[in-house]
Design a protein around this motif. Sequence first.
Motif, PDB file in Angstrom:
ATOM      1  N   ASP A 124      33.980  25.204  -4.384  1.00  0.00           N
ATOM      2  CA  ASP A 124      33.730  23.914  -3.719  1.00  0.00           C
ATOM      3  C   ASP A 124      33.439  24.111  -2.236  1.00  0.00           C
ATOM      4  O   ASP A 124      32.930  23.213  -1.577  1.00  0.00           O
ATOM      5  CB  ASP A 124      34.933  22.976  -3.899  1.00  0.00           C
ATOM      6  CG  ASP A 124      36.219  23.553  -3.334  1.00  0.00           C
ATOM      7  OD1 ASP A 124      36.528  24.732  -3.612  1.00  0.00           O
ATOM      8  OD2 ASP A 124      36.916  22.824  -2.606  1.00  0.00           O
ATOM      9  N   VAL A 173      37.633  15.332  -7.497  1.00  0.00           N
ATOM     10  CA  VAL A 173      36.883  15.170  -6.245  1.00  0.00           C
ATOM     11  C   VAL A 173      37.750  14.432  -5.215  1.00  0.00           C
ATOM     12  O   VAL A 173      37.758  14.755  -4.024  1.00  0.00           O
ATOM     13  CB  VAL A 173      35.561  14.417  -6.527  1.00  0.00           C
ATOM     14  CG1 VAL A 173      34.854  14.033  -5.239  1.00  0.00           C
ATOM     15  CG2 VAL A 173      34.658  15.259  -7.429  1.00  0.00           C
ATOM     16  N   THR A 287      33.242  10.592   1.020  1.00  0.00           N
ATOM     17  CA  THR A 287      33.088  11.218  -0.301  1.00  0.00           C
ATOM     18  C   THR A 287      31.761  10.862  -0.964  1.00  0.00           C
ATOM     19  O   THR A 287      31.447  11.407  -2.015  1.00  0.00           O
ATOM     20  CB  THR A 287      34.216  10.773  -1.259  1.00  0.00           C
ATOM     21  OG1 THR A 287      34.106   9.369  -1.457  1.00  0.00           O
ATOM     22  CG2 THR A 287      35.585  11.104  -0.692  1.00  0.00           C
ATOM     23  N   VAL A 318      33.237  17.407  -0.730  1.00  0.00           N
ATOM     24  CA  VAL A 318      32.491  17.366  -1.987  1.00  0.00           C
ATOM     25  C   VAL A 318      33.108  18.336  -2.983  1.00  0.00           C
ATOM     26  O   VAL A 318      33.702  19.350  -2.590  1.00  0.00           O
ATOM     27  CB  VAL A 318      31.000  17.711  -1.751  1.00  0.00           C
ATOM     28  CG1 VAL A 318      30.787  19.179  -1.429  1.00  0.00           C
ATOM     29  CG2 VAL A 318      30.147  17.319  -2.962  1.00  0.00           C
ATOM     30  N   ASN A 319      32.996  17.981  -4.276  1.00  0.00           N
ATOM     31  CA  ASN A 319      33.353  18.895  -5.355  1.00  0.00           C
ATOM     32  C   ASN A 319      34.842  19.259  -5.336  1.00  0.00           C
ATOM     33  O   ASN A 319      35.630  18.649  -4.604  1.00  0.00           O
ATOM     34  CB  ASN A 319      32.461  20.145  -5.259  1.00  0.00           C
ATOM     35  CG  ASN A 319      32.395  20.886  -6.566  1.00  0.00           C
ATOM     36  OD1 ASN A 319      32.995  21.928  -6.694  1.00  0.00           O
ATOM     37  ND2 ASN A 319      31.703  20.349  -7.540  1.00  0.00           N
TER      38      ASN A 319
END
Length: 378
Positions: A124, A173, A287, A318-319
């Motif tokens: 990530d 997330v 986000t 992110v992720n």
Amino acid sequence: VASRPERVEKKTTDPQDCLAVTVQPGVAQSARLDRIAVDAPGPGEVLMQVVRVGVCGTDAEICAGTYGAAPAGSERLVLGHESLLRVVRPATDVHGWSPGDLAVGIVRRPCPDPCPACQAGRWDLCMTGRFAERGISRLDGFLRELLTEQAAFLVPVPPALEPVAVLVEPLSVVEKALEEALRTQGHPEWSPRAALVTGAGPIGLLAALALRQRGYSVWVVDRQPPDAPKARLVQAAGMRYVDDRSEPLEQTVPPGGFGLAVEATGYSPLFFRAAGVLGRNGVLVLTGVTSGHHPVTVDADALNAETVLENHVLVGSVNAARRHYQAAVADLMDWHDRFPGLAERLITAHHPLRGFQDALAKGPADIKSVIEVAGGGA
Ligand SMILES: [Zn+2]
Ligand SMILES: [Zn+2]
């Protein structure tokens, strides 16, 4: 009961092909149902049945031709990144997985480069951007009946979470975003009470529930009437719902402002508005992204001064890494007792595999639509 494993065994000793939703990235309205090959599980792999798949804005963008990439050497990409899977058959060298076990598949895979982040399992935070993502970028996704997956990218899910585990991926997330927010503004003396979430979509609602679980007073801002399903869900969890159209966010700020804010719409003007209602030492985590262009007039000097003089932190996230998926599973288990039935209410529509187009066309009252791949009456 006795006949069921037999039937599964028959189907999987000789897997050949299965149904899948594929798209041609870059080409609008190219999504269709195809038959694709299913590989027998090799070393370290598990043959999985796909139970259900959640859809979100990313899928809609891929289907609109504005996002996504097919695997190398292929024109088409199998869609789907929010999964719930069930083990059919692990390879003989795979331990810890048995037929019938539930799992969620990790979306992002390490880049092929000597990247310190990917090598440490923090794909990530990949330094090169050459990672792959199931159902999004360069790696086929989960929206198919059967899938051969590396055991290393499966996260176990307890049976009690079967109805809601498709939320693990979007919640992962959120877990990463909250971890980033708390890590960047994590002074031991920092003890914010009030939290703001802008946007009552799936990410916003999951963030709100996670913040409520952690003891914050939570405000959720959206542009739906107070009797909309998402607004009722907010109120049912003891949080404050604000319809920004009738009660602008700026007029409902608690004394001292918000200590923590999660922007979950991707609508950029809200970024500046959320930054404007932060309290001292407040942190705003972003986000969402939208592909639009929304010019706004900003008092840049005021934003600069406030950010400096009030120790504001503005962070993008992110992720998720494996531990964020695990945290999502743990939180959903906690919500099971703390907010009975609320996570279930986030899933507002179930569609069969053949009705995938309907799942992608989201109505205003929908929160999360899912596609029932296994036994969904396709
Ligand atoms: Zn998604
Ligand atoms: Zn990397």
